[in-house]
Motif scaffolding. Sequence first.
Motif, PDB file in Angstrom:
ATOM      1  N   ALA A  63       4.504  23.325   2.246  1.00 33.92           N
ATOM      2  CA  ALA A  63       3.636  22.299   2.436  1.00 33.92           C
ATOM      3  C   ALA A  63       4.661  21.355   3.429  1.00 33.92           C
ATOM      4  CB  ALA A  63       3.269  21.388   1.313  1.00 33.92           C
ATOM      5  N   SER A  64       3.739  20.822   4.334  1.00 31.73           N
ATOM      6  CA  SER A  64       4.448  19.876   5.178  1.00 31.73           C
ATOM      7  C   SER A  64       4.371  18.384   4.517  1.00 31.73           C
ATOM      8  CB  SER A  64       3.873  19.865   6.481  1.00 31.73           C
ATOM      9  OG  SER A  64       2.511  19.215   6.619  1.00 31.73           O
ATOM     10  N   VAL A  65       5.654  17.863   4.531  1.00 33.99           N
ATOM     11  CA  VAL A  65       5.544  16.409   3.890  1.00 33.99           C
ATOM     12  C   VAL A  65       5.687  15.329   5.087  1.00 33.99           C
ATOM     13  CG1 VAL A  65       6.325  16.845   1.833  1.00 33.99           C
ATOM     14  CG2 VAL A  65       8.106  16.780   3.627  1.00 33.99           C
ATOM     15  N   SER A  66       4.728  14.073   5.155  1.00 35.50           N
ATOM     16  CA  SER A  66       4.881  13.175   6.023  1.00 35.50           C
ATOM     17  C   SER A  66       4.921  11.908   5.315  1.00 35.50           C
ATOM     18  CB  SER A  66       3.630  13.396   6.991  1.00 35.50           C
ATOM     19  OG  SER A  66       3.462  14.561   7.497  1.00 35.50           O
ATOM     20  N   VAL A  67       5.273  10.907   6.340  1.00 36.38           N
ATOM     21  CA  VAL A  67       5.260   9.341   5.687  1.00 36.38           C
ATOM     22  C   VAL A  67       4.898   8.532   7.062  1.00 36.38           C
ATOM     23  CG1 VAL A  67       7.939   8.884   6.393  1.00 36.38           C
ATOM     24  CG2 VAL A  67       6.685   7.853   4.769  1.00 36.38           C
ATOM     25  N   ILE A  68       4.083   7.414   6.714  1.00 38.39           N
ATOM     26  CA  ILE A  68       3.751   6.467   7.545  1.00 38.39           C
ATOM     27  C   ILE A  68       4.801   5.496   7.537  1.00 38.39           C
ATOM     28  CG2 ILE A  68       2.015   4.598   8.143  1.00 38.39           C
ATOM     29  CD1 ILE A  68      -0.049   6.488   6.967  1.00 38.39           C
ATOM     30  N   VAL A  69       5.559   5.193   8.512  1.00 35.12           N
ATOM     31  CA  VAL A  69       6.482   4.186   8.549  1.00 35.12           C
ATOM     32  C   VAL A  69       5.989   2.922   9.622  1.00 35.12           C
ATOM     33  CG1 VAL A  69       9.059   3.861   9.389  1.00 35.12           C
ATOM     34  CG2 VAL A  69       8.360   5.878   8.358  1.00 35.12           C
ATOM     35  N   GLN A  70       6.150   1.916   8.985  1.00 36.31           N
ATOM     36  CA  GLN A  70       5.613   0.761   9.809  1.00 36.31           C
ATOM     37  C   GLN A  70       6.868   0.133  10.580  1.00 36.31           C
ATOM     38  OE1 GLN A  70       3.432  -0.762   5.978  1.00 36.31           O
ATOM     39  NE2 GLN A  70       2.138  -1.216   7.721  1.00 36.31           N
ATOM     40  N   PRO A 109       6.569   1.006  18.339  1.00 36.21           N
ATOM     41  CA  PRO A 109       6.344  -0.276  19.137  1.00 36.21           C
ATOM     42  C   PRO A 109       6.382  -1.579  17.922  1.00 36.21           C
ATOM     43  CG  PRO A 109       4.269   0.845  19.135  1.00 36.21           C
ATOM     44  CD  PRO A 109       5.387   1.721  18.352  1.00 36.21           C
ATOM     45  N   PRO A 110       6.494  -2.780  18.448  1.00 40.70           N
ATOM     46  CA  PRO A 110       6.483  -3.858  17.706  1.00 40.70           C
ATOM     47  C   PRO A 110       5.073  -3.908  17.147  1.00 40.70           C
ATOM     48  CG  PRO A 110       7.257  -4.576  19.774  1.00 40.70           C
ATOM     49  CD  PRO A 110       6.972  -3.192  19.905  1.00 40.70           C
ATOM     50  N   GLY A 111       4.943  -4.224  15.531  1.00 34.58           N
ATOM     51  CA  GLY A 111       3.865  -4.399  15.041  1.00 34.58           C
ATOM     52  C   GLY A 111       3.102  -2.909  14.709  1.00 34.58           C
ATOM     53  N   GLY A 112       3.792  -1.963  15.090  1.00 33.74           N
ATOM     54  CA  GLY A 112       2.955  -0.575  14.984  1.00 33.74           C
ATOM     55  C   GLY A 112       3.331   0.224  13.814  1.00 33.74           C
ATOM     56  N   ALA A 113       3.043   1.570  13.641  1.00 34.54           N
ATOM     57  CA  ALA A 113       3.143   2.365  12.723  1.00 34.54           C
ATOM     58  C   ALA A 113       3.008   3.894  13.307  1.00 34.54           C
ATOM     59  CB  ALA A 113       2.141   2.052  11.421  1.00 34.54           C
ATOM     60  N   ASP A 114       3.798   4.875  12.534  1.00 29.06           N
ATOM     61  CA  ASP A 114       3.865   6.021  13.074  1.00 29.06           C
ATOM     62  C   ASP A 114       3.615   7.114  11.884  1.00 29.06           C
ATOM     63  OD1 ASP A 114       3.724   8.297  14.717  1.00 29.06           O
ATOM     64  OD2 ASP A 114       5.267   7.712  15.908  1.00 29.06           O
ATOM     65  N   LEU A 115       3.052   8.179  12.008  1.00 32.96           N
ATOM     66  CA  LEU A 115       3.281   9.058  10.982  1.00 32.96           C
ATOM     67  C   LEU A 115       4.410  10.126  11.457  1.00 32.96           C
ATOM     68  CD1 LEU A 115       1.790  10.593   8.501  1.00 32.96           C
ATOM     69  CD2 LEU A 115       0.592  11.846   9.988  1.00 32.96           C
ATOM     70  N   LEU A 116       5.407  10.224  10.368  1.00 30.74           N
ATOM     71  CA  LEU A 116       6.465  11.009  10.955  1.00 30.74           C
ATOM     72  C   LEU A 116       6.474  12.453   9.921  1.00 30.74           C
ATOM     73  CD1 LEU A 116       9.476   8.461  11.141  1.00 30.74           C
ATOM     74  CD2 LEU A 116       7.686   8.915  12.768  1.00 30.74           C
ATOM     75  N   THR A 117       6.708  13.555  10.511  1.00 24.87           N
ATOM     76  CA  THR A 117       6.578  14.659   9.556  1.00 24.87           C
ATOM     77  C   THR A 117       7.926  15.396   9.688  1.00 24.87           C
ATOM     78  OG1 THR A 117       4.039  14.944  10.233  1.00 24.87           O
ATOM     79  CG2 THR A 117       5.542  16.923   9.269  1.00 24.87           C
TER      80      THR A 117
END
Length: 332
Positions: A63-70, A109-117
């Motif tokens: 499985a791939s594992v990911s996280v949303i980092v804000q 970016p400021p105030g942003g979030a990204d899904l990192l895998t």
Amino acid sequence: MHEGEEEPGEPTGGTGPRLVVGYTYSDTGARPLAANTVFYASPMIEVSTADPQTGVIPVDVPASVSVIVQNLSNGPALGTTATFWFARPSIGALVDITQIGTTMATSIPPGGADLLTCTTEWTPSADFGAHQCLLVQGECLNDTLLTTPPGLVFRPDLDRHVGQRNLTITAHGQPMLITVSNPFDHEDLAILRHSGWRLTGVTPELCETLGIHPADLATHALEPRVQRMLRRYEVGLSHEVESRIELSDTGNEGRADTIDPDTADLLNQRPGEPTGEPLAEFALPDATFREVSLTISSANLGPDDLEVHEFVQTVGNIEVGGYVAVGIAGPR
């Protein structure tokens, strides 16, 4: 966090990055969290093989594992990465922690979030009873705070860079192996506490509309913002659960990492008191863990009902961790 409590309100902003791996949907990054907060079931951590309705993760399947980092600030988070680990399922301090891998670097970016895998796949095994605990730490090149200061490793309740997910679905009374631990440098009594609640009217259509997995919705149902949403959609919430809980000692034990005195003081100073009724007690020597088998048999669950069982462990007057299990009627 439980009913009637307000969410942490530490202001966001500032010129430097402020990375947060949220313990819940509305996490502002304020730490420390209250003593009775469900910080160990982060909906921001995802596993690609998880069943979209129940969250069940099959064993022996890569499985791939990911996280949303804000990034809750006014400045960019440069070179942001996340590192993943898995550990033995635990109600106390974590043991047998093994690194999975890391992600590619990106800027948020400021105030942003990204899904990192993670660039390395993870294959869950049945070595620990198929109920794994996932851990994530986010960091970037220009964070204004030290990432995971000494002693705060893998403490999402003290460090906003760290996330943990050990949510378990128990649909058919299957036993799960978990550990109860004493992470301190003295012998003490570990007390296992239990709380439960039940949701009715959690339809697949509702969860699709909200964009939330049923298990995540049920786990965080006592948080004020989630409760307001549940009332809006006429989802029933009750603290009356009809389940049988069986707990047995497997006889397996081992050494556990200790929590340093500074971290112990921080844990002891958190607001709030441990919740739940005492379920079992274990006299544990210093820096040890004990493995127990836990079986939950839910009764009278309808097709759109979910039942949540929260297990919290205290050592002395300090809450050191917890575990959440969600019961369903069957395949959804």
